[in-house]
Scaffold this motif. Structure first.
Motif, mmCIF file in Angstrom:
data_model
loop_
_atom_site.group_PDB
_atom_site.id
_atom_site.type_symbol
_atom_site.label_atom_id
_atom_site.label_comp_id
_atom_site.label_asym_id
_atom_site.label_seq_id
_atom_site.Cartn_x
_atom_site.Cartn_y
_atom_site.Cartn_z
ATOM 1 N N GLU A 153 0.835 -1.209 0.000
ATOM 2 C CA GLU A 153 0.000 0.000 0.000
ATOM 3 C C GLU A 153 0.864 1.251 0.000
ATOM 4 O OE1 GLU A 153 -2.477 -0.466 3.380
ATOM 5 O OE2 GLU A 153 -3.792 -1.972 2.440
ATOM 6 N N ILE A 185 2.308 1.610 -3.475
ATOM 7 C CA ILE A 185 1.297 2.104 -4.422
ATOM 8 C C ILE A 185 1.089 3.602 -4.242
ATOM 9 C CG2 ILE A 185 -1.157 1.987 -5.002
ATOM 10 C CD1 ILE A 185 -1.031 -1.008 -4.370
ATOM 11 N N SER A 186 1.062 4.011 -2.972
ATOM 12 C CA SER A 186 0.889 5.446 -2.699
ATOM 13 C C SER A 186 2.063 6.246 -3.248
ATOM 14 C CB SER A 186 0.742 5.656 -1.190
ATOM 15 O OG SER A 186 0.651 7.032 -0.886
ATOM 16 N N GLN A 187 3.284 5.726 -3.010
ATOM 17 C CA GLN A 187 4.471 6.414 -3.534
ATOM 18 C C GLN A 187 4.469 6.424 -5.057
ATOM 19 O OE1 GLN A 187 7.871 4.513 -1.820
ATOM 20 N NE2 GLN A 187 7.403 5.155 0.285
ATOM 21 N N HIS A 188 4.060 5.291 -5.652
ATOM 22 C CA HIS A 188 4.022 5.214 -7.109
ATOM 23 C C HIS A 188 3.026 6.219 -7.689
ATOM 24 C CE1 HIS A 188 4.052 3.503 -11.124
ATOM 25 N NE2 HIS A 188 2.718 3.422 -11.069
ATOM 26 N N ASN A 189 1.871 6.295 -7.052
ATOM 27 C CA ASN A 189 0.873 7.257 -7.539
ATOM 28 C C ASN A 189 1.390 8.694 -7.431
ATOM 29 O OD1 ASN A 189 -0.914 5.191 -8.094
ATOM 30 N ND2 ASN A 189 -1.911 5.299 -6.078
ATOM 31 N N HIS A 190 2.089 8.972 -6.321
ATOM 32 C CA HIS A 190 2.643 10.309 -6.140
ATOM 33 C C HIS A 190 3.700 10.611 -7.211
ATOM 34 C CE1 HIS A 190 3.881 13.953 -4.122
ATOM 35 N NE2 HIS A 190 5.142 13.495 -4.025
ATOM 36 N N GLN A 192 3.936 9.122 -10.117
ATOM 37 C CA GLN A 192 3.274 9.209 -11.418
ATOM 38 C C GLN A 192 2.659 10.596 -11.616
ATOM 39 O OE1 GLN A 192 3.391 6.731 -13.683
ATOM 40 N NE2 GLN A 192 2.460 8.148 -15.138
ATOM 41 N N THR A 193 2.103 11.122 -10.530
ATOM 42 C CA THR A 193 1.525 12.473 -10.608
ATOM 43 C C THR A 193 2.606 13.499 -10.918
ATOM 44 O OG1 THR A 193 -0.182 11.829 -9.009
ATOM 45 C CG2 THR A 193 0.179 14.199 -9.344
ATOM 46 N N ASP A 231 3.687 13.053 -14.537
ATOM 47 C CA ASP A 231 2.702 13.634 -15.459
ATOM 48 C C ASP A 231 2.815 15.158 -15.476
ATOM 49 O OD1 ASP A 231 1.815 11.122 -16.040
ATOM 50 O OD2 ASP A 231 0.102 11.183 -14.649
#
Length: 649
Positions: A444, A447-452, A454-455, A458
């Motif tokens: 988890e 995933i949170s770090q990856h989403n950050h 990825q943001t 982007d």
């Protein structure tokens, strides 16, 4: 007292009668037709050492030239011997068919005369070819047709080539009575042969089912010793070697010695002699290896000298070695064997008893012992085989019981092992559940770090794209305000490079997650943009030969795009004059096993001498090629021809 002289004379006459009868003719009446008549006391004999006499010569010789057969002393056992006697039939004789039999003589010629006229000439004998034996006769006998109230002269020419002392046990008997008597012997041999065949099949099937090797040795022992017993019968030659009788007799010892080898192998294997007594095992192996050489020696003697008698005597003495080995094995291993293996020792005792019986009969009777050898041999090996098979069966049952006990123990150990495994599994399950919970939390967080990330990526890509677009737009707006052509060229070159970087960035944002750029699509877009700037009328023909599935990584795509931009820019700026005929550009990419080749060629005016120091575009192309770890070759003879070579990885 007065009776004593008369009694003495009577006893003298009574004891002298047999000697008076020696050599006299045979008288056959209806009373004695069915009885066995031994012809030996009635024969006169003469030795023909040079084999020169004919039947007529013998028939007309004087009586003084002959001697009684009982008194004949041969100078050599293989010399030709002629036997002569007369046969007289009575008037009341009802039987006409008679059989004259003998034992184991190699060549016998029969001549039957009546009133000095030859009635019949027949041939027989152990070594006689089947084609030379008359129809109705046998290898060891003749069928004779005798009329009543007749006198016959019987001549027998005998040549016994096996060097045994010849045995002249000729017997005359009614043919039917002979068949009845002989049938009993044949039936006995047939029953014994059938029993051997059944035991042989049983051993073979047992081996196929159990794959227990001692069954193989039992089967071989039954087969080979059975063949030995069968080979001593006349039927063996008639069935297998009718045209080569001597060859058949040569194989008799081969069967016997091969059977002894199989017997030793059975002993060594089933009694586990190698484990129980290594010294005895080595001795048995020496004996087994010596038997083939001894067999070859015997065959050589029989072939070269035909002295079967000497071979038999040697085998009689060698049998002492075999009996000694068997006896030593018995007394050495008795206490080391289980009940199943002891059955084999019982069989060894029977084998030794049968061997002693055969040796004794052969020693006493010589070749005459071969009459009884088949029955003794077959009976012995049937008893041995039964004991062997019983022992092997008992051994297999013991193995089966041991296997069942072992399986029970294994099942018990398996159950205990399963309990231990279940405890271990429970403990491990608890540990894995704890680790799984910990990994879930870590996942988890990742995933949170990856989403950050990825943001952020982007946002970064968006800003890079906007900045590049802003630079491109500013240079485009600035272009009309510049009056100097040199300045416009510089600004257009800058726009082309910015556009190339924009295209690469767009492809990186739209391709797969592996961040690869499809080269064919990128090249087409760069071509269209550069041609739009420098050749809006599309007078220059551009040909692309690029595989559709060829792609480059992020690291290589930007230098590659800039190289194409510089190549297109240089060509449009310098290669073609305004009125140049059929200008063209060809771009190709070729894939080898370990490298990639990029070719760029225009048909422009080229250059006599290339100065890379004065050309910023060429210098930039060299720098970009080095970023790709590649090499560049330039040819300017007829237009510019660039060849880039760089590794795949």
């Amino acid at each position: 007292m007065k009776l004593r002289p008369a009694l003495s004379i009577y006893l003298y006459i009574l004891l002298s009668l047999p000697s008076f009868c020696l050599g006299e003719g045979v008288f056959i009446s209806e009373k004695n037709a069915e009885a066995h008549t031994l012809l030996k006391p009635f024969f006169y004999a003469i030795e023909d050492s040079s084999d020169n006499y004919s039947a007529k010569d013998i028939l007309h010789k004087q009586q003084s030239d002959f001697s009684l057969l009982e008194q004949l002393k041969l100078s050599a056992p293989d010399h030709t011997i002629w036997l002569k006697t007369t046969i007289q039939t009575s008037k009341d004789l009802l039987h006409r068919d008679f059989h004259l039999s003998f034992d184991h003589l190699t060549f016998v010629d029969l001549y039957l005369f009546k009133d000095d006229s030859l009635v019949t000439h027949r041939q027989a004998g152990v070594f006689r070819k089947q084609s030379e034996i008359s129809a109705g006769d046998q290898r060891l006998g003749f069928n004779l047709l005798l009329n009543k109230a007749s006198n016959y002269q019987l001549l027998l020419k005998i040549k016994h080539t096996k060097k045994y002392p010849p045995i002249f046990n000729f017997q005359l008997q009614d043919a039917y009575a002979y068949l009845v008597t002989n049938r009993n012997l044949d039936l006995t041999n047939a029953w014994l042969q059938g029993a051997l065949a059944i035991l042989f099949l049983y051993a073979c099937i047992s081996w196929l089912v159990n794959r227990y090797r001692p069954f193989v040795w039992v089967a071989l022992f039954l087969l080979l010793i059975g063949l030995y017993g069968f080979s001593l019968q006349p039927q063996y030659i008639d069935l297998l070697f009718p045209s080569y009788p001597e060859t058949g007799w040569l194989l008799v010892l081969v069967y016997l010695h091969s059977g002894i080898i199989s017997f030793y192998l059975l002993m060594a294997d089933f009694l586990e002699i190698k484990k129980n007594d290594a010294t005895l095992y080595r001795c048995l192996m020496y004996v087994i290896k010596a038997i083939p050489f001894f067999t070859l020696l015997c065959l050589t003697n029989n072939i070269l000298t035909s002295n079967y008698y000497l071979t038999n005597q040697i085998n009689l003495y060698i049998s002492i070695v075999h009996l000694s080995c068997i006896g030593y094995t018995f007394f050495t291993l008795w206490n080391k064997l289980d009940s199943g293996q002891r059955f084999l020792l019982y069989g060894i005792i029977v084998f030794a008893a049968g061997a002693i019986a055969l040796v004794g009969i052969t020693f006493v009777l010589n070749e005459q012992g071969f009459i009884y050898a088949p029955i003794i041999t077959k009976t012995t090996i049937i008893l041995i085989a039964i004991l062997f098979l019983a022992g092997i069966g008992r051994k297999l049952r013991q193995h089966e019981q041991e296997k069942i006990a072992t399986l029970k123990l294994l099942n018990k150990l398996h159950s205990e092992h399963n309990v231990l495994i279940e405890h271990k599994v429970e403990e491990r399950t608890i540990e894995l559940q704890a680790m799984n919970s910990k990994l879930t939390l870590q996942q988890e967080e990742l995933i949170s770090q990856h989403n950050h990330i990825q943001t952020l990526m982007d946002e970064l890509n968006h800003r890079v794209k906007n900045n590049l677009q802003m630079l491109y737009s500013l240079s485009t707006f600035q272009l009309p305000q510049i009056q100097n052509e040199k300045g416009k060229q510089v600004l257009n070159e800058m726009r082309s490079r910015i556009k190339a970087m924009m295209l690469v960035n767009e492809h990186l944002n739209t391709e797969t997650e592996k961040q690869f750029v499809q080269v064919s699509s990128l090249t087409k877009e760069i071509k269209q943009h550069i041609q739009y700037i420098y050749d809006p009328q599309r007078t220059v023909k551009i040909e692309l030969d690029i595989p559709d599935n060829f792609s480059l990584s992020t690291k290589h795509s930007l230098p590659f795009g800039l190289i194409l931009t510089e190549l297109f820019t240089n060509t449009f700026k310098h290669a073609f004059e305004p009125e140049y005929i059929a200008p063209s550009i060809k771009i190709g990419i070729f894939l080898a096993e370990e490298e990639i080749q990029l070719t760029y060629k225009d048909n422009g005016k080229g250059a006599e001498k290339l100065d890379t120091r004065s050309s910023m575009g060429i210098s930039l192309i060299h720098d970009l090629a080095r970023q790709l770890k590649g090499q560049l070759q330039i040819n300017t003879n007829s237009g510019f021809n660039y060849l880039f070579t760089f590794p795949k990885h």
